[in-house]
Every structure is written in C-alpha cells, then in structure tokens.
Design a protein around this motif. Structure first.
Motif, PDB file in Angstrom:
ATOM      1  N   GLN A 120       0.825  -1.204   0.000  1.00 51.51           N
ATOM      2  CA  GLN A 120       0.000   0.000   0.000  1.00 51.51           C
ATOM      3  C   GLN A 120       0.863   1.258   0.000  1.00 51.51           C
ATOM      4  O   GLN A 120       0.562   2.230  -0.703  1.00 51.51           O
ATOM      5  CB  GLN A 120      -0.956  -0.018   1.199  1.00 51.51           C
ATOM      6  CG  GLN A 120      -2.019  -1.088   1.054  1.00 51.51           C
ATOM      7  CD  GLN A 120      -2.930  -1.203   2.264  1.00 51.51           C
ATOM      8  OE1 GLN A 120      -2.650  -0.658   3.325  1.00 51.51           O
ATOM      9  NE2 GLN A 120      -4.021  -1.922   2.106  1.00 51.51           N
ATOM     10  N   ASP A 121       1.944   1.242   0.762  1.00 51.99           N
ATOM     11  CA  ASP A 121       2.851   2.397   0.809  1.00 51.99           C
ATOM     12  C   ASP A 121       3.550   2.610  -0.529  1.00 51.99           C
ATOM     13  O   ASP A 121       3.689   3.751  -0.986  1.00 51.99           O
ATOM     14  CB  ASP A 121       3.890   2.224   1.920  1.00 51.99           C
ATOM     15  CG  ASP A 121       3.290   2.289   3.314  1.00 51.99           C
ATOM     16  OD1 ASP A 121       2.133   2.736   3.458  1.00 51.99           O
ATOM     17  OD2 ASP A 121       3.979   1.869   4.272  1.00 51.99           O
ATOM     18  N   ALA A 141       1.019   4.025  -2.948  1.00 48.35           N
ATOM     19  CA  ALA A 141       0.706   5.420  -2.585  1.00 48.35           C
ATOM     20  C   ALA A 141       1.817   6.355  -3.044  1.00 48.35           C
ATOM     21  O   ALA A 141       1.558   7.448  -3.561  1.00 48.35           O
ATOM     22  CB  ALA A 141       0.484   5.541  -1.080  1.00 48.35           C
ATOM     23  N   GLU A 142       3.055   5.936  -2.881  1.00 46.88           N
ATOM     24  CA  GLU A 142       4.191   6.754  -3.308  1.00 46.88           C
ATOM     25  C   GLU A 142       4.210   6.906  -4.830  1.00 46.88           C
ATOM     26  O   GLU A 142       4.485   7.982  -5.350  1.00 46.88           O
ATOM     27  CB  GLU A 142       5.507   6.137  -2.817  1.00 46.88           C
ATOM     28  CG  GLU A 142       6.727   6.969  -3.088  1.00 46.88           C
ATOM     29  CD  GLU A 142       6.757   8.299  -2.362  1.00 46.88           C
ATOM     30  OE1 GLU A 142       7.406   9.225  -2.880  1.00 46.88           O
ATOM     31  OE2 GLU A 142       6.143   8.430  -1.284  1.00 46.88           O
ATOM     32  N   LYS A 171       1.625   6.782  -6.833  1.00 44.07           N
ATOM     33  CA  LYS A 171       0.519   7.682  -7.182  1.00 44.07           C
ATOM     34  C   LYS A 171       0.892   9.134  -6.869  1.00 44.07           C
ATOM     35  O   LYS A 171       0.600  10.030  -7.649  1.00 44.07           O
ATOM     36  CB  LYS A 171      -0.750   7.287  -6.427  1.00 44.07           C
ATOM     37  CG  LYS A 171      -1.391   6.020  -6.963  1.00 44.07           C
ATOM     38  CD  LYS A 171      -2.635   5.684  -6.160  1.00 44.07           C
ATOM     39  CE  LYS A 171      -3.362   4.479  -6.689  1.00 44.07           C
ATOM     40  NZ  LYS A 171      -4.578   4.157  -5.913  1.00 44.07           N
ATOM     41  N   LYS A 172       1.534   9.339  -5.726  1.00 42.44           N
ATOM     42  CA  LYS A 172       1.955  10.689  -5.328  1.00 42.44           C
ATOM     43  C   LYS A 172       2.909  11.296  -6.356  1.00 42.44           C
ATOM     44  O   LYS A 172       2.838  12.474  -6.665  1.00 42.44           O
ATOM     45  CB  LYS A 172       2.613  10.627  -3.949  1.00 42.44           C
ATOM     46  CG  LYS A 172       3.032  11.962  -3.380  1.00 42.44           C
ATOM     47  CD  LYS A 172       3.540  11.794  -1.959  1.00 42.44           C
ATOM     48  CE  LYS A 172       4.993  12.167  -1.922  1.00 42.44           C
ATOM     49  NZ  LYS A 172       5.604  12.007  -0.615  1.00 42.44           N
ATOM     50  N   ARG A 173       3.788  10.457  -6.894  1.00 46.76           N
ATOM     51  CA  ARG A 173       4.772  10.920  -7.885  1.00 46.76           C
ATOM     52  C   ARG A 173       4.226  10.941  -9.301  1.00 46.76           C
ATOM     53  O   ARG A 173       4.914  11.335 -10.234  1.00 46.76           O
ATOM     54  CB  ARG A 173       6.013  10.036  -7.838  1.00 46.76           C
ATOM     55  CG  ARG A 173       6.778  10.152  -6.555  1.00 46.76           C
ATOM     56  CD  ARG A 173       7.954   9.229  -6.537  1.00 46.76           C
ATOM     57  NE  ARG A 173       8.630   9.273  -5.256  1.00 46.76           N
ATOM     58  CZ  ARG A 173       9.937   9.197  -5.121  1.00 46.76           C
ATOM     59  NH1 ARG A 173      10.709   9.067  -6.174  1.00 46.76           N
ATOM     60  NH2 ARG A 173      10.475   9.251  -3.931  1.00 46.76           N
ATOM     61  N   GLY A 174       3.008  10.448  -9.464  1.00 48.53           N
ATOM     62  CA  GLY A 174       2.411  10.425 -10.794  1.00 48.53           C
ATOM     63  C   GLY A 174       2.982   9.350 -11.707  1.00 48.53           C
ATOM     64  O   GLY A 174       2.938   9.473 -12.923  1.00 48.53           O
TER      65      GLY A 174
END
Length: 132
Positions: free
Chosen positions: A18-19, A22-23, A25-28
């Motif tokens: 999950q982490d 999430a990372e 997605k955060k960075r695109g």
C-alpha cells in the motif's frame, strides 16, 4: 519510470504494498499490479477472485491487476503488452538548443587530451556562458 508491484498469489496485500503504491501515485508514476504465481491457485475462478481482492485492498481499478505464472507460462505476453503501453512518452531534453537562436555561430571544441568540451557562440553582443 514505471512501478510494477508484484504480489504472489499465496500472500495478502500488506502495508508495504500500500505504501509503495501510494508513493507511485503521489509521484504520478504509471503502475501495474502483477498477480504472480497464479499456478498456486486451483482454478481460474480463484485467479479472478484473488485479482479482485487485490484491487479492492489497494483501491485500484481491477484492470490494473495482471495475473501471471511462469509454471506453466501464462499471462507473460499480456504483461509485456500492458507494460509497453504504460511506458511514458519520451520527453525531448535539448543539450544546448535552448541557449541558441537561429543564425548563431557555434564552434564546438573537442580536445584530444581531455574529456571536456566547450562551446562558444556569436554575435559578441550576447553574453557568453560562464566556464565550468
């Protein structure tokens, strides 16, 4: 960059997965979840069920989960195709084009005894780049 998040069919989604997602997605970053070792599941219905569990646990579109197995080889071709589609378009990164204008004279000096090169342009009315 592309994230391939590989999850074995005989494991559960945890905090690490999950982490990582999430990372990404955060960075695109584009991503694909690979459900690996599907040969460990008894029948095709279990593969779809496990893919659904993973997509639900990670809150992603089920189409982002790609089941594969190497024994026997299944889904590898589809994985390659889907990975190729995720590859970002190449961005052109000019070396010096953004420093020059049409009509500028450029002299490229390549010393034989050194790995460094430099350039210079005219007309002299334009500022010269600083050395270094």
């Amino acid at each position: 960059d592309v994230l391939l998040l590989v999850i074995a069919a005989d494991t559960m989604v945890g905090d690490l997965e999950q982490d990582l997602l999430a990372e990404a997605k955060k960075r695109g970053l584009p991503y694909l979840i690979v459900l690996n070792k599907t040969d460990l599941l008894a029948d095709p219905a279990q593969i779809d069920e496990k893919a659904g569990e993973i997509s639900q646990a990670l809150a992603v579109d089920p189409a982002k989960v790609c089941p594969v197995s190497t024994d026997p080889a299944q889904g590898i071709g589809e994985l390659k195709e889907r990975l190729a589609k995720l590859q970002p378009k190449e961005v052109e990164r000019p070396l010096i084009r953004d420093l020059l204008e049409e009509g500028d004279l450029v002299v490229l000096v390549v010393p034989i005894d050194s790995a460094r090169s430099c350039f210079w342009w005219s007309p002299l009315t334009r500022p010269r780049p600083k050395a270094g």
